[in-house]
Design a protein around this motif. Sequence first.
Motif, short mmCIF file in Angstrom:
data_model
loop_
_atom_site.label_atom_id
_atom_site.label_comp_id
_atom_site.label_asym_id
_atom_site.label_seq_id
_atom_site.Cartn_x
_atom_site.Cartn_y
_atom_site.Cartn_z
N SER A 29 0.83 -1.21 0.00
CA SER A 29 0.00 0.00 0.00
C SER A 29 0.86 1.26 0.00
CB SER A 29 -0.93 -0.01 1.22
OG SER A 29 -1.76 1.12 1.23
N SER A 30 1.97 1.24 0.76
CA SER A 30 2.88 2.39 0.79
C SER A 30 3.53 2.61 -0.57
CB SER A 30 3.95 2.18 1.86
OG SER A 30 3.37 2.08 3.14
N TYR A 90 2.29 1.64 -3.42
CA TYR A 90 1.22 2.08 -4.32
C TYR A 90 0.95 3.58 -4.15
CZ TYR A 90 -3.51 2.63 -6.19
OH TYR A 90 -4.61 3.08 -6.88
N SER A 91 0.95 4.05 -2.91
CA SER A 91 0.72 5.47 -2.63
C SER A 91 1.78 6.34 -3.31
CB SER A 91 0.73 5.72 -1.12
OG SER A 91 0.62 7.09 -0.82
N VAL A 133 1.16 6.42 -7.07
CA VAL A 133 0.03 7.29 -7.43
C VAL A 133 0.46 8.74 -7.47
CG1 VAL A 133 -2.19 8.19 -6.60
CG2 VAL A 133 -1.79 5.73 -6.66
N ARG A 134 1.20 9.17 -6.43
CA ARG A 134 1.67 10.56 -6.38
C ARG A 134 2.62 10.87 -7.53
NH1 ARG A 134 2.17 9.36 -0.84
NH2 ARG A 134 4.43 9.21 -1.04
N HIS A 171 -7.71 3.11 3.94
CA HIS A 171 -6.35 2.86 3.45
C HIS A 171 -6.36 2.68 1.94
CE1 HIS A 171 -4.06 2.53 7.18
NE2 HIS A 171 -5.09 1.90 7.71
N LEU A 172 -5.22 2.94 1.32
CA LEU A 172 -5.07 2.73 -0.12
C LEU A 172 -4.87 1.25 -0.43
CD1 LEU A 172 -2.73 5.69 -1.14
CD2 LEU A 172 -5.19 5.54 -1.44
N ARG A 220 -8.40 3.81 -4.19
CA ARG A 220 -7.48 3.94 -5.31
C ARG A 220 -6.66 5.22 -5.19
NH1 ARG A 220 -11.38 2.66 -10.49
NH2 ARG A 220 -11.60 0.42 -10.19
N GLU A 221 -7.25 6.23 -4.57
CA GLU A 221 -6.60 7.51 -4.34
C GLU A 221 -7.04 8.03 -2.97
OE1 GLU A 221 -6.31 10.42 -7.71
OE2 GLU A 221 -7.92 9.18 -8.54
N PRO A 222 -6.29 8.97 -2.39
CA PRO A 222 -6.74 9.58 -1.13
C PRO A 222 -8.04 10.36 -1.33
CG PRO A 222 -4.41 10.06 -1.57
CD PRO A 222 -4.97 9.46 -2.82
#
Length: 462
Positions: A38-39, A41-42, A45-46, A201-202, A209-211
Motif C-alpha cells: 500500500s505504501s 502504491y501510494s 500514485v503521487r 487505506h489505499l 485507489r486515491e486519497p
Amino acid sequence: MEKLKMAVSRISSIPPRLWLTNLSASELSLIPLLSLVSSLYSAAVRLRHYLYILGVLRKHRLPVPVISVGNLTWGGNGKTPMVEFLARAFADDGISPLILTRGYGGADEAKMLQRQLQGTSAKVGVGANRAAIASRFLERYGCAAFNGATDRPFTGTKSESLSTPSQIGVAILDDGMQHLSIQRDLEIVMVNALMPWGNHHLLPLGPLREPLTALGRANIVVIHHADLIPEEDVDALESTILQVQESVPIFHTKMAPINFFSCQDTARKMPLNAVAATVFLCLSGIGSADSFIKRIERLGPAHVDRLDFSDHHKFQLKDIEMVQARLRALESKFGTKPIVIVTEKDYDRSPEAFEYLKPYEVLAVCCRLQVLRHNGTTEDTFKKIIKLHLCQSGRVFHGVVTNDDNGGQRLASPCVHVTSFEGQRRAVHRRRSDFGLSPAATCVTPLKVVLPRFTLARILQN
C-alpha cells in the motif's frame, strides 16, 4: 486465489481498531505485506500525478466532449449503471455516445452495456488504450457535437445538430477517474453509500485507489445506494465530501429492479412479483454484494440465502458444484425448489455456467439507475448540471467533423471556436444566459474560460 481475494476484501472493509477482534489469524498475517505494498502504491500514485502535471506523461484531447464516470474505491459504486443511464439519455436525444471501457474481468461490464444499449445509437469501445480505441471509432464514424445554445440534450426531444445518427457526439469514460491520459470536461465521482471509504487505506490494504483529497477533482459527486442506509448516515457522508470540496453538487441514486429474465431462456421475462414468497439463493461476483441482497430482500421472498464471490469472478465447475450442494440443502430444508438469483453482470460474464444448474431455475434481476429526489434535487437537476458543465467546457460547437482526403479531420460546417479574450467572454455569457444565469459573475482570462462553481441552490432557482 479466491480465498485470498475475499480475505483482502474483508480486511479493507473493517476499521483498523477492530482488526484484532474481527479478523482471523490468517487474515491478520496478511496485514504487514499489504501495508508495505500500500505504501509503494501510494508513492506510485503521487508520482504518476506529478508526471501528468509536468507534462512528462501526455494527455489526449478528443474532438468531442468527454464525461468521466469513476470512483475512489474498488467495485460496487454504480459506475457502469451511471454510464448506461447517461448513454441512454444522450441516445434518446439524438446524440450518439461512445462508451470507452477497459474491459477488465472478462469484459463483463462491456458485454452488459452492449446488451442493455442494443438498438440505440450508443457505441462501446473496449480496450486498455482508450485513446487509441476512441481514435479508431472517431475515424470510422466521424464526430459531431451538439450546440449548447440550441440543442437540448436530456429534454426528451431529438437534438437538431447537423450530425447523422452514427456520428459520435460525446464520449463517456467508464471507470475513468484514474484514467488520466484522456482529458475530460466533466468528472462524475460515484460513492458507495454502504461502504464509502472502507478502512480509509489505499490499495491493497484498503479499497481506496486515491486519497479522499482526490474528490477535489470532482464536478459532481453521486452517493449510490443512498436509499439503503439511514438518513443520518447519508448526512454524515455528505459532510465528509463537502469537507474536501465545499461546493460540489451531490446527488443520490439507487438501483431500481425492473423485472427478471431467465438465464436459460433470455427471451422469457418475468415480473418482480412472480417470485414472491419463494426461496432464493443469491449468487454474485460483484463489488457490492450487500446492496444486491438488500434489494432482493425487499421483493418479499420467503427466504434469502447467499453465496458471494469476488468482483468479476468467473464461475468454474467447482463453484457450480458448491451451488448445487447449497440448492439441494435448501430444497431439503424448505420442501420447495429454490430459485437462483444473479445480477445482469454475473449473467453476461458467465452465461454458459448457469446451464449446469438445471433443473433449478436461474433468474437475472434487471435493474436501472434512478436519481432520487433529495433536498430539492431531482433527475432533471442532475441532467441540467451535466449540460451546464458541457457548455462551460468551451468545446461545445455547431457542426460536424469529417475525414478529409489526406486522412486527417476537418470541420464540415462553421464552429464556435473561441480564440480571443473577447470571443470567450461573449461565448460564455451566451451559454450562461441559456440557463437563465447572470453573466455578471463570469471570470474570464485570456485563452482560458474560468467559471465559478455553482451551488445547487442557484441552479435550482433557474
